[in-house]
Design an enzyme around this catalytic site. Structure first.
Site, PDB file in Angstrom:
ATOM      1  N   PHE A   6      -6.575   1.742 -20.017  1.00 31.10           N
ATOM      2  CA  PHE A   6      -7.093   2.778 -19.126  1.00 31.10           C
ATOM      3  C   PHE A   6      -6.128   3.951 -19.144  1.00 31.10           C
ATOM      4  O   PHE A   6      -5.017   3.841 -18.611  1.00 31.10           O
ATOM      5  CB  PHE A   6      -7.233   2.206 -17.711  1.00 31.10           C
ATOM      6  CG  PHE A   6      -7.957   3.085 -16.737  1.00 31.10           C
ATOM      7  CD1 PHE A   6      -9.300   3.352 -16.885  1.00 31.10           C
ATOM      8  CD2 PHE A   6      -7.282   3.627 -15.651  1.00 31.10           C
ATOM      9  CE1 PHE A   6      -9.973   4.144 -15.974  1.00 31.10           C
ATOM     10  CE2 PHE A   6      -7.947   4.415 -14.726  1.00 31.10           C
ATOM     11  CZ  PHE A   6      -9.298   4.682 -14.891  1.00 31.10           C
TER      12      PHE A   6
ATOM     13  N   THR B 231       2.008   4.310  -6.101  1.00 39.69           N
ATOM     14  CA  THR B 231       3.313   4.054  -5.506  1.00 39.69           C
ATOM     15  C   THR B 231       3.167   3.599  -4.056  1.00 39.69           C
ATOM     16  O   THR B 231       2.119   3.777  -3.431  1.00 39.69           O
ATOM     17  CB  THR B 231       4.191   5.314  -5.542  1.00 39.69           C
ATOM     18  OG1 THR B 231       3.579   6.306  -4.705  1.00 39.69           O
ATOM     19  CG2 THR B 231       4.340   5.851  -6.959  1.00 39.69           C
TER      20      THR B 231
ATOM     21  N   LEU C 105      -5.038   7.079 -17.764  1.00 37.55           N
ATOM     22  CA  LEU C 105      -5.096   8.014 -16.651  1.00 37.55           C
ATOM     23  C   LEU C 105      -3.789   8.780 -16.491  1.00 37.55           C
ATOM     24  O   LEU C 105      -3.760  10.007 -16.524  1.00 37.55           O
ATOM     25  CB  LEU C 105      -5.430   7.270 -15.352  1.00 37.55           C
ATOM     26  CG  LEU C 105      -5.362   8.089 -14.060  1.00 37.55           C
ATOM     27  CD1 LEU C 105      -6.335   9.258 -14.112  1.00 37.55           C
ATOM     28  CD2 LEU C 105      -5.630   7.205 -12.845  1.00 37.55           C
TER      29      LEU C 105
ATOM     30  N   GLU D 102       0.225   1.555 -10.516  1.00 43.68           N
ATOM     31  CA  GLU D 102      -1.098   1.510  -9.880  1.00 43.68           C
ATOM     32  C   GLU D 102      -1.074   2.027  -8.443  1.00 43.68           C
ATOM     33  O   GLU D 102      -1.709   1.481  -7.547  1.00 43.68           O
ATOM     34  CB  GLU D 102      -1.692   0.097  -9.959  1.00 43.68           C
ATOM     35  CG  GLU D 102      -1.996  -0.327 -11.393  1.00 43.68           C
ATOM     36  CD  GLU D 102      -3.014  -1.429 -11.498  1.00 43.68           C
ATOM     37  OE1 GLU D 102      -3.963  -1.463 -10.699  1.00 43.68           O
ATOM     38  OE2 GLU D 102      -2.861  -2.263 -12.402  1.00 43.68           O
TER      39      GLU D 102
ATOM     40  N   GLU E 107      -0.405  10.760 -16.813  1.00 41.23           N
ATOM     41  CA  GLU E 107       0.103  11.702 -17.804  1.00 41.23           C
ATOM     42  C   GLU E 107       1.582  11.971 -17.574  1.00 41.23           C
ATOM     43  O   GLU E 107       2.098  11.734 -16.473  1.00 41.23           O
ATOM     44  CB  GLU E 107      -0.700  13.001 -17.750  1.00 41.23           C
ATOM     45  CG  GLU E 107      -2.170  12.797 -18.073  1.00 41.23           C
ATOM     46  CD  GLU E 107      -2.918  14.107 -18.305  1.00 41.23           C
ATOM     47  OE1 GLU E 107      -2.322  15.178 -18.109  1.00 41.23           O
ATOM     48  OE2 GLU E 107      -4.107  14.031 -18.684  1.00 41.23           O
TER      49      GLU E 107
ATOM     50  N   GLY F 120      23.218 -16.418  -6.896  1.00 38.39           N
ATOM     51  CA  GLY F 120      24.545 -15.908  -7.201  1.00 38.39           C
ATOM     52  C   GLY F 120      24.623 -15.370  -8.618  1.00 38.39           C
ATOM     53  O   GLY F 120      23.723 -14.682  -9.090  1.00 38.39           O
TER      54      GLY F 120
ATOM     55  N   ILE G 267       0.877   3.493 -20.508  1.00 42.77           N
ATOM     56  CA  ILE G 267      -0.443   2.859 -20.591  1.00 42.77           C
ATOM     57  C   ILE G 267      -0.296   1.417 -21.084  1.00 42.77           C
ATOM     58  O   ILE G 267       0.156   1.168 -22.211  1.00 42.77           O
ATOM     59  CB  ILE G 267      -1.392   3.650 -21.493  1.00 42.77           C
ATOM     60  CG1 ILE G 267      -1.416   5.122 -21.069  1.00 42.77           C
ATOM     61  CG2 ILE G 267      -2.788   3.040 -21.448  1.00 42.77           C
ATOM     62  CD1 ILE G 267      -1.793   5.367 -19.629  1.00 42.77           C
ATOM     63  N   THR G 268      -0.695   0.471 -20.248  1.00 51.75           N
ATOM     64  CA  THR G 268      -0.562  -0.957 -20.535  1.00 51.75           C
ATOM     65  C   THR G 268      -1.660  -1.435 -21.486  1.00 51.75           C
ATOM     66  O   THR G 268      -2.808  -0.997 -21.388  1.00 51.75           O
ATOM     67  CB  THR G 268      -0.630  -1.761 -19.228  1.00 51.75           C
ATOM     68  OG1 THR G 268       0.377  -1.293 -18.336  1.00 51.75           O
ATOM     69  CG2 THR G 268      -0.420  -3.246 -19.485  1.00 51.75           C
TER      70      THR G 268
END
Length: 385
Positions: A124, A369, A126, A367, A128, A343, A158-159
């Site tokens: 997807f 913030t 979207l 997706e 930029e 630790g 973009i994944t």
């Protein structure tokens, strides 16, 4: 009375994905993570299990389930690893669902069966480079030239956009001007390998190192006019709906990470001794774990609520934002506390907790913030813009 108990079908799915995560993902994902390599065999197995087709109707090659089923599967994967979980989350919520929700009959027939089978991934486009949270500041353009769209611009972060099985990217682009002078934004399907469509080298990331993320560049990239997804000029509304739905799924991922921190710490505090006693006997550790379980549990209820509203057709924008915000907070806080409990070992990448710590931060960014979620919640409460 409100009952958030999973149905028998959802519980069976949860157990199946839990077993897969522990037996197949856990033993190998650390190596993929350190090599920053996409885990193709695991994704193929997830496809064979039908996970990519969970919310897709059987007539399109899916499992005929619902969106809650997808969320349950994502949560269980994220209890072990977020890279694998986000591959499923983005593959379905950002790859499959736009085609499923807005595609023509021909587009659904072309793409959905292979997407649902996990044979292809969709992405997807979207965000930029200069946009970030300002999704309305889209600069990528698509001009109609006869029977084709000519696309110019770029997308960032973009994944699933550059894997060997990536089939297409759905691109948000400015296709004209509205009567009031504002941008007309539409979404267009760009198949992988289209001339003028370049996938840049993968990013070097802090976390999610076994997931696939790239910048995309479009230079006079031509696709058929029939690749328009949904109605021209409805792109902004379409990606807002896609993001709202996706927030519920990414919330499930955050819950999974938060719960995975509890899982790992319960095991560790029963094994680790200091000052002559198991550290799990120390009240300070017990209180940390109690708070960690509290965060995971309440965040889970938040995404269950949003998902149940979605499934019955009720408004759920505010609940989705609440779930996303609550789960990302829970993931960050639990990852920090888990690292503290472990630790020095928690600072090692070889441990799941080390990966959880690196993976958690992006949940406050991707997706939408945390600041955007607060803005959406305030708006839904009726506060002035």
């Amino acid at each position: 009375m409100v009952d958030y108990q999973l149905s028998e079908e959802h519980e069976q799915l949860r157990q199946a994905v839990r077993s897969f995560s522990l037996k197949e993902v856990a033993p190998v994902i650390g190596d993929y993570y350190e090599r920053e390599e996409f885990p193709h065999p695991l994704v193929a197995s997830m496809g064979e299990m039908g996970l990519f087709g969970l919310p897709v109707a059987e007539e399109h090659g899916g499992m005929g389930g619902d969106y809650l089923a997808l969320c349950v599967a994502i949560e269980e994967l994220a209890r072990v690893d977020s890279s694998v979980a986000v591959t499923l989350e983005a593959g379905v919520s950002l790859g499959v669902m736009p085609i499923y929700r807005f595609g023509t009959r021909e587009q659904r027939e072309q793409w959905l069966p292979r997407l649902a089978a996990g044979e292809l991934l969709g992405a997807f486009g979207l965000t930029e480079p200069d946009g970030g949270s300002d999704a309305g500041a889209c600069r990528t353009t698509a001009e109609q030239d006869g029977s084709e769209w000519v696309i110019n611009g770029s997308k960032a972060f973009i994944t699933n956009s550059g894997t060997d099985i990536t089939g297409f990217v759905t691109v948000a682009a400015v296709t004209g001007r509205k009567p009031d002078g504002g941008k007309e934004v539409s979404t267009i399907i760009v198949p992988a390998g289209t001339p003028g469509f370049t996938v840049s080298p993968k990013y070097s990331k802090v976390g999610w190192n076994a997931s696939d993320t790239h910048e995309l560049v479009f230079e006079d990239c031509r696709v058929p006019a029939g690749n328009l997804l949904g109605q021209r000029g409805r792109g902004y509304a379409q990606f807002l709906a896609t993001l709202t739905e996706g927030r519920v799924a990414i919330a499930a991922l955050g819950v999974g990470l938060a719960q995975g921190c509890v899982d790992e710490c319960l095991r560790y505090v029963d094994e680790r001794s200091a000052f002559g006693r198991r550290i799990g006997q120390n009240q300070s550790i017990q209180f940390k774990l109690a708070d960690m379980e509290l965060r995971a549990h309440t965040a889970r209820l938040a995404y269950y609520d949003a998902a149940s509203r979605m499934l019955r057709g009720a408004p759920y924008q505010r609940q989705a934002a609440v779930a996303k915000l609550a789960s990302s907070n829970a993931a960050m806080d639990n990852a920090r506390e888990a690292t503290q409990i472990f630790g020095g070992y928690g600072f090692m990448n070889e441990t799941p907790v080390g990966r959880f710590y690196r993976d958690a931060k992006i949940l406050e960014i991707g997706e939408g913030t945390s600041e955007v979620q607060r803005m959406l919640i305030a708006r839904e409460l009726g506060l002035p813009a």
